[in-house]
Design a protein around this motif. Structure first.
Motif, short mmCIF file in Angstrom:
data_model
loop_
_atom_site.label_atom_id
_atom_site.label_comp_id
_atom_site.label_asym_id
_atom_site.label_seq_id
_atom_site.Cartn_x
_atom_site.Cartn_y
_atom_site.Cartn_z
N UNK A 1 0.85 -1.19 0.00
CA UNK A 1 0.00 0.00 0.00
C UNK A 1 0.89 1.25 0.00
N UNK A 2 0.68 2.16 -0.94
CA UNK A 2 1.50 3.36 -1.07
C UNK A 2 1.13 4.39 -0.01
N UNK A 3 1.90 5.49 0.02
CA UNK A 3 1.72 6.50 1.06
C UNK A 3 1.71 7.90 0.46
N UNK A 4 0.77 8.73 0.89
CA UNK A 4 0.68 10.14 0.50
C UNK A 4 0.77 10.97 1.78
N UNK A 5 1.62 12.01 1.78
CA UNK A 5 1.75 12.87 2.95
C UNK A 5 1.29 14.29 2.62
N UNK A 6 0.43 14.84 3.46
CA UNK A 6 0.04 16.23 3.37
C UNK A 6 0.75 17.00 4.49
N UNK A 7 1.58 17.97 4.09
CA UNK A 7 2.31 18.79 5.06
C UNK A 7 1.56 20.10 5.22
N UNK A 8 1.19 20.42 6.45
CA UNK A 8 0.42 21.63 6.71
C UNK A 8 1.11 22.49 7.76
N UNK A 46 4.42 14.05 -1.60
CA UNK A 46 4.29 15.00 -0.50
C UNK A 46 3.54 16.22 -1.03
N UNK A 47 2.44 16.56 -0.40
CA UNK A 47 1.62 17.71 -0.80
C UNK A 47 1.75 18.76 0.30
N UNK A 48 2.31 19.92 -0.05
CA UNK A 48 2.53 20.97 0.94
C UNK A 48 1.47 22.05 0.77
N UNK A 49 0.63 22.20 1.78
CA UNK A 49 -0.38 23.25 1.78
C UNK A 49 0.29 24.56 2.22
N UNK A 50 0.45 25.49 1.31
CA UNK A 50 1.18 26.72 1.56
C UNK A 50 0.22 27.89 1.73
N UNK A 91 -5.54 2.74 -3.05
CA UNK A 91 -6.06 3.08 -1.73
C UNK A 91 -4.88 3.28 -0.77
N UNK A 92 -4.17 4.41 -0.91
CA UNK A 92 -2.95 4.60 -0.13
C UNK A 92 -3.21 4.93 1.33
#
Length: 211
Positions: A1-8, A46-50, A91-92
């Motif tokens: 299972x893969x991984x997605x990271x949201x950095x806030x 990696x998704x960075x919410x800026x 379905x990460x």
């Protein structure tokens, strides 16, 4: 299972976005955060919410990471997800990480993701409370003592299945989360003393690489 990271940037204070750009060992704190996450081979994105006012500076701090990192102007977690949803397949495991916790060890990040993969829909790393916690009344008089055996300090990344991630994005709450062991290095870097600690951690990491 893969991984997605949201950095806030967790908005405890209006200045948190600027703190993410504070220099640590010659680079922005945010740069250390994202580089540490990208060291995990099974992390896809990696998704960075800026925050809008800092979007350009966030992009500059993350120059060179574009292959596995996206900058999304706007601080809403739901907006960040909607922006990259088409890039997410399967379905990460979803992780949400505080940008100011730049030196969270990779093993802690991996342990959170592994706990989700093992069947926990919502996971958070925590540390035991070391200090004695007192309860005061409106007059600032101590009225009791909390039993610290049941108290924990919460860290990130938070780990989710897709369903629990979308629920959290709509209405953030830590209620119901399964806990795993956190790490002292995963502190939020928010003041001059913590910046000095962060400098020491960064330099120690460089020394280990040389060895």
């Amino acid at each position: 299972m893969s991984t997605i990271v949201f950095v806030t940037v967790v908005r405890h204070h209006a200045s948190d976005a600027e703190l993410a750009l504070a220099p640590v060992n010659g680079e922005a704190l945010l740069t250390h955060t994202v580089r540490g996450l990208l060291a995990l081979p099974d992390l896809d994105l990696v998704v960075v919410a800026a925050p809008e006012r800092c979007a350009d500076l966030f992009s500059a701090a993350l120059s060179g990471f574009e292959e596995r990192c996206r900058i999304v102007p706007g601080s809403s977690l739901k907006h960040a997800f909607d922006t990259v949803e088409k890039e997410i397949t399967g379905n990460p495991v979803f992780l949400v990480h505080d940008a100011l916790r730049a030196f969270t060890p990779p093993d802690t990040v991996r342990a959170v993701a592994d706990a989700v993969r093992a069947g926990s829909p919502f996971v958070i790393p925590v540390l035991p409370m070391a200090d004695t916690v007192k309860v005061t009344d409106a007059a600032k008089v101590i009225t009791g003592t909390e039993d610290r055996a049941y108290l924990r300090t919460a860290q990130t990344p938070l780990g989710f299945t897709r369903e629990t991630f979308l629920s959290y994005a709509g209405k953030p709450s830590l209620d119901g989360a399964h806990t795993i062991a956190g790490h002292p290095d995963a502190m939020r870097v928010t003041n001059s003393f913590e910046l000095k600690l962060a400098e020491a951690i960064a330099r120690a990491g460089e020394a280990e690489e040389v060895l």
